[in-house]
Design a protein around this motif. Structure first.
Motif, PDB file in Angstrom:
ATOM      1  N   LEU A 240       0.845  -1.183   0.000  1.00  0.00           N
ATOM      2  CA  LEU A 240       0.000   0.000   0.000  1.00  0.00           C
ATOM      3  C   LEU A 240       0.889   1.244   0.000  1.00  0.00           C
ATOM      4  CD1 LEU A 240      -2.804  -1.013   2.536  1.00  0.00           C
ATOM      5  CD2 LEU A 240      -2.751  -1.300   0.046  1.00  0.00           C
ATOM      6  N   VAL A 241       0.646   2.118  -0.945  1.00  0.00           N
ATOM      7  CA  VAL A 241       1.401   3.369  -1.059  1.00  0.00           C
ATOM      8  C   VAL A 241       0.410   4.498  -0.797  1.00  0.00           C
ATOM      9  CG1 VAL A 241       2.846   4.795  -2.541  1.00  0.00           C
ATOM     10  CG2 VAL A 241       2.896   2.297  -2.780  1.00  0.00           C
ATOM     11  N   HIS A 242       0.656   5.278   0.267  1.00  0.00           N
ATOM     12  CA  HIS A 242      -0.376   6.202   0.727  1.00  0.00           C
ATOM     13  C   HIS A 242       0.231   7.535   1.126  1.00  0.00           C
ATOM     14  CE1 HIS A 242      -4.705   5.835   1.815  1.00  0.00           C
ATOM     15  NE2 HIS A 242      -4.452   6.956   2.492  1.00  0.00           N
ATOM     16  N   GLY A 243      -0.364   8.631   0.656  1.00  0.00           N
ATOM     17  CA  GLY A 243       0.082   9.966   1.021  1.00  0.00           C
ATOM     18  C   GLY A 243      -0.436  10.368   2.385  1.00  0.00           C
ATOM     19  N   ASP A 244       0.408  11.000   3.186  1.00  0.00           N
ATOM     20  CA  ASP A 244      -0.035  11.390   4.521  1.00  0.00           C
ATOM     21  C   ASP A 244      -0.893  12.659   4.512  1.00  0.00           C
ATOM     22  OD1 ASP A 244       1.848  13.386   4.088  1.00  0.00           O
ATOM     23  OD2 ASP A 244       3.213  12.737   5.674  1.00  0.00           O
ATOM     24  N   GLY A 264       1.091  -7.832   4.080  1.00  0.00           N
ATOM     25  CA  GLY A 264       0.839  -6.447   3.732  1.00  0.00           C
ATOM     26  C   GLY A 264       1.942  -5.527   4.214  1.00  0.00           C
ATOM     27  N   ARG A 265       2.211  -4.517   3.406  1.00  0.00           N
ATOM     28  CA  ARG A 265       3.241  -3.538   3.755  1.00  0.00           C
ATOM     29  C   ARG A 265       2.767  -2.160   3.346  1.00  0.00           C
ATOM     30  NH1 ARG A 265       8.567  -3.395   0.247  1.00  0.00           N
ATOM     31  NH2 ARG A 265       8.879  -1.157   0.405  1.00  0.00           N
ATOM     32  N   LEU A 266       3.154  -1.147   4.127  1.00  0.00           N
ATOM     33  CA  LEU A 266       2.727   0.218   3.856  1.00  0.00           C
ATOM     34  C   LEU A 266       3.933   1.103   3.602  1.00  0.00           C
ATOM     35  CD1 LEU A 266       0.621   2.545   3.826  1.00  0.00           C
ATOM     36  CD2 LEU A 266       0.930   2.693   6.308  1.00  0.00           C
ATOM     37  N   GLU A 267       3.855   1.895   2.534  1.00  0.00           N
ATOM     38  CA  GLU A 267       4.876   2.901   2.225  1.00  0.00           C
ATOM     39  C   GLU A 267       4.188   4.254   2.239  1.00  0.00           C
ATOM     40  OE1 GLU A 267       8.881   3.763   0.170  1.00  0.00           O
ATOM     41  OE2 GLU A 267       8.044   1.756   0.340  1.00  0.00           O
ATOM     42  N   THR A 268       4.689   5.178   3.051  1.00  0.00           N
ATOM     43  CA  THR A 268       4.065   6.485   3.201  1.00  0.00           C
ATOM     44  C   THR A 268       4.767   7.528   2.339  1.00  0.00           C
ATOM     45  OG1 THR A 268       3.453   5.953   5.488  1.00  0.00           O
ATOM     46  CG2 THR A 268       3.390   8.271   4.850  1.00  0.00           C
ATOM     47  N   LEU A 269       3.958   8.329   1.655  1.00  0.00           N
ATOM     48  CA  LEU A 269       4.474   9.426   0.834  1.00  0.00           C
ATOM     49  C   LEU A 269       4.176  10.731   1.569  1.00  0.00           C
ATOM     50  CD1 LEU A 269       3.192   8.244  -2.660  1.00  0.00           C
ATOM     51  CD2 LEU A 269       5.483   7.963  -1.698  1.00  0.00           C
ATOM     52  N   HIS A 270       5.194  11.459   1.919  1.00  0.00           N
ATOM     53  CA  HIS A 270       5.024  12.649   2.733  1.00  0.00           C
ATOM     54  C   HIS A 270       4.582  13.850   1.883  1.00  0.00           C
ATOM     55  CE1 HIS A 270       6.636  10.563   6.170  1.00  0.00           C
ATOM     56  NE2 HIS A 270       7.664  10.185   5.440  1.00  0.00           N
ATOM     57  N   GLY A 271       3.553  14.525   2.365  1.00  0.00           N
ATOM     58  CA  GLY A 271       3.083  15.742   1.717  1.00  0.00           C
ATOM     59  C   GLY A 271       2.208  15.529   0.501  1.00  0.00           C
ATOM     60  N   LEU A 272       1.832  14.287   0.200  1.00  0.00           N
ATOM     61  CA  LEU A 272       1.022  13.999  -0.983  1.00  0.00           C
ATOM     62  C   LEU A 272      -0.382  13.564  -0.587  1.00  0.00           C
ATOM     63  CD1 LEU A 272       3.556  12.130  -3.288  1.00  0.00           C
ATOM     64  CD2 LEU A 272       3.040  14.568  -3.172  1.00  0.00           C
ATOM     65  N   GLY A 273      -1.336  13.814  -1.489  1.00  0.00           N
ATOM     66  CA  GLY A 273      -2.725  13.516  -1.217  1.00  0.00           C
ATOM     67  C   GLY A 273      -3.208  12.237  -1.890  1.00  0.00           C
ATOM     68  N   HIS A 274      -4.514  12.192  -2.101  1.00  0.00           N
ATOM     69  CA  HIS A 274      -5.151  10.985  -2.631  1.00  0.00           C
ATOM     70  C   HIS A 274      -4.732  10.686  -4.061  1.00  0.00           C
ATOM     71  CE1 HIS A 274      -8.175   7.868  -2.391  1.00  0.00           C
ATOM     72  NE2 HIS A 274      -8.758   8.295  -3.499  1.00  0.00           N
ATOM     73  N   LEU A 275      -4.312  11.696  -4.787  1.00  0.00           N
ATOM     74  CA  LEU A 275      -3.860  11.516  -6.176  1.00  0.00           C
ATOM     75  C   LEU A 275      -2.343  11.591  -6.247  1.00  0.00           C
ATOM     76  CD1 LEU A 275      -6.518  13.769  -7.964  1.00  0.00           C
ATOM     77  CD2 LEU A 275      -6.651  11.314  -7.512  1.00  0.00           C
ATOM     78  N   ALA A 276      -1.679  10.969  -5.283  1.00  0.00           N
ATOM     79  CA  ALA A 276      -0.212  11.039  -5.195  1.00  0.00           C
ATOM     80  C   ALA A 276       0.460  10.562  -6.465  1.00  0.00           C
ATOM     81  CB  ALA A 276       0.271  10.210  -4.005  1.00  0.00           C
ATOM     82  N   HIS A 277      -0.108   9.535  -7.119  1.00  0.00           N
ATOM     83  CA  HIS A 277       0.511   9.005  -8.342  1.00  0.00           C
ATOM     84  C   HIS A 277       0.412   9.983  -9.504  1.00  0.00           C
ATOM     85  CE1 HIS A 277      -3.737   8.195  -8.831  1.00  0.00           C
ATOM     86  NE2 HIS A 277      -3.549   7.840 -10.088  1.00  0.00           N
ATOM     87  N   GLU A 278      -0.487  10.969  -9.398  1.00  0.00           N
ATOM     88  CA  GLU A 278      -0.562  12.019 -10.406  1.00  0.00           C
ATOM     89  C   GLU A 278       0.303  13.217 -10.015  1.00  0.00           C
ATOM     90  OE1 GLU A 278      -4.363  12.818 -12.319  1.00  0.00           O
ATOM     91  OE2 GLU A 278      -5.309  11.304 -11.027  1.00  0.00           O
ATOM     92  N   GLU A 279       0.499  13.410  -8.716  1.00  0.00           N
ATOM     93  CA  GLU A 279       1.343  14.510  -8.245  1.00  0.00           C
ATOM     94  C   GLU A 279       2.824  14.229  -8.501  1.00  0.00           C
ATOM     95  OE1 GLU A 279      -0.096  16.567  -4.410  1.00  0.00           O
ATOM     96  OE2 GLU A 279      -0.681  14.475  -4.141  1.00  0.00           O
TER      97      GLU A 279
END
Length: 296
Positions: A240-244, A264-279
């Motif tokens: 799971l790749v998720h923006g904080d 399951g494993r979680l990777e956090t993306l700092h400062g990104l939202g729900h559309l992190a893969h577009e940001e």
């Protein structure tokens, strides 16, 4: 009800040269395919977008991944330029069944399924039901659990109320056609600031009542409670790749989802939202490649 037209809304569609239309399961699917110049790609990736989106959501990420893998992206039923209604409707199971039929028609066996938001729920359903057997699932801002607190009850109820109101899709489409409103809505609801090209695609789609009806219908039919119950049966490794800064699905939800599956494993993306893969698609592509090199 107005629907997105390939000759109008799709005229300048991202990666248009990669597009084709495929008949499968009573639907006419819009499919995009990317692959490296070498004949044999090391793995096949299936991309499943989230509610209210379409293949434009992958406009930068798909070509990046296509430099190394065989990538297939689709417009889900009720969304984008795919037309028709699946046998099981717009429920998780109905969408998953329709995708499985399409994969059979395409003769594609994805080693990895990457799903954004609700697309991750469809990926999980495919693997749980055995209609797809990926070696891994990657969920980007994944919607795998019921919304926290009171929203778990209110959100599906409101969606169902909107679904039975024939005027609702037309009202939402009219709002989306107001200059600047789609960009403001995306930021308010997702916490993401995406490029103008992405906002224009969302505006073009959401400015049609059929796209709005598809999104509402998908949310109204969504059974995340049932999926949560079945996650224990999901044996496929999940990243799971998720923006904080995600305003749609809190990071705590992602932590719980990662713990609910066997691997399951979680990777956090700092400062990104729900559309992190577009940001920041380059950052997400690097995470995907690193995970796949270790797993596939």
């Amino acid at each position: 009800m107005s629907a997105p037209r390939w000759s109008v809304e799709g005229r300048d569609w991202p990666n248009r040269a990669a597009s084709r239309f495929v008949a499968a399961g009573g639907l006419r699917w819009h499919v995009q395919t990317f692959a490296p110049e070498a004949r044999d790609a090391p793995a096949t990736i299936l991309l499943l977008h989230g509610t209210g989106a379409a293949t434009h959501s992958w406009r930068t990420l798909a070509p990046l991944l296509g430099q190394h893998y065989h990538v297939v992206a689709v417009d889900l039923p009720g969304h984008g330029f795919t037309t028709g209604r699946p046998v099981g409707g717009l429920s998780i199971a109905g969408m998953a069944g329709a995708v499985a039929t399409l994969l059979g028609t395409l003769k594609v066996t994805p080693q990895v399924i990457i799903g954004h938001s609700a697309g991750a729920a469809i990926a999980a359903r495919l693997a749980i039901d055995g209609t797809a057997t990926p070696a891994a699932i990657i969920g980007l801002s994944a919607a795998l659990l019921p919304f926290p607190g009171l929203a778990a009850t209110l959100f599906p109820t409101m969606a169902r109320a909107l679904f039975v109101n024939p005027i609702a899709p037309h009202l939402f489409a009219r709002i989306a056609r107001t200059p600047g409103e789609t960009g403001r809505f995306l930021y308010r609801s997702t916490g993401s600031r995406i490029d103008d090209a992405g906002v224009a695609c969302y505006a073009a789609l959401l400015g049609t009542s059929a796209q709005c009806a598809g999104a509402i219908g998908m949310m109204a039919a969504w059974d995340l409670v049932g999926l949560r119950r079945d996650l224990a049966r999901l044996k496929t490794p999940v990243l799971l790749v998720h923006g904080d800064a995600d305003r749609a699905i809190p990071l705590s939800n992602a932590r719980e989802a990662a713990a609910a599956v066997g691997d399951g494993r979680l990777e956090t993306l700092h400062g990104l939202g729900h559309l992190a893969h577009e940001e920041r698609p380059e950052e997400v592509a690097a995470i995907v490649r690193q995970y796949m090199e270790a797993r596939i």
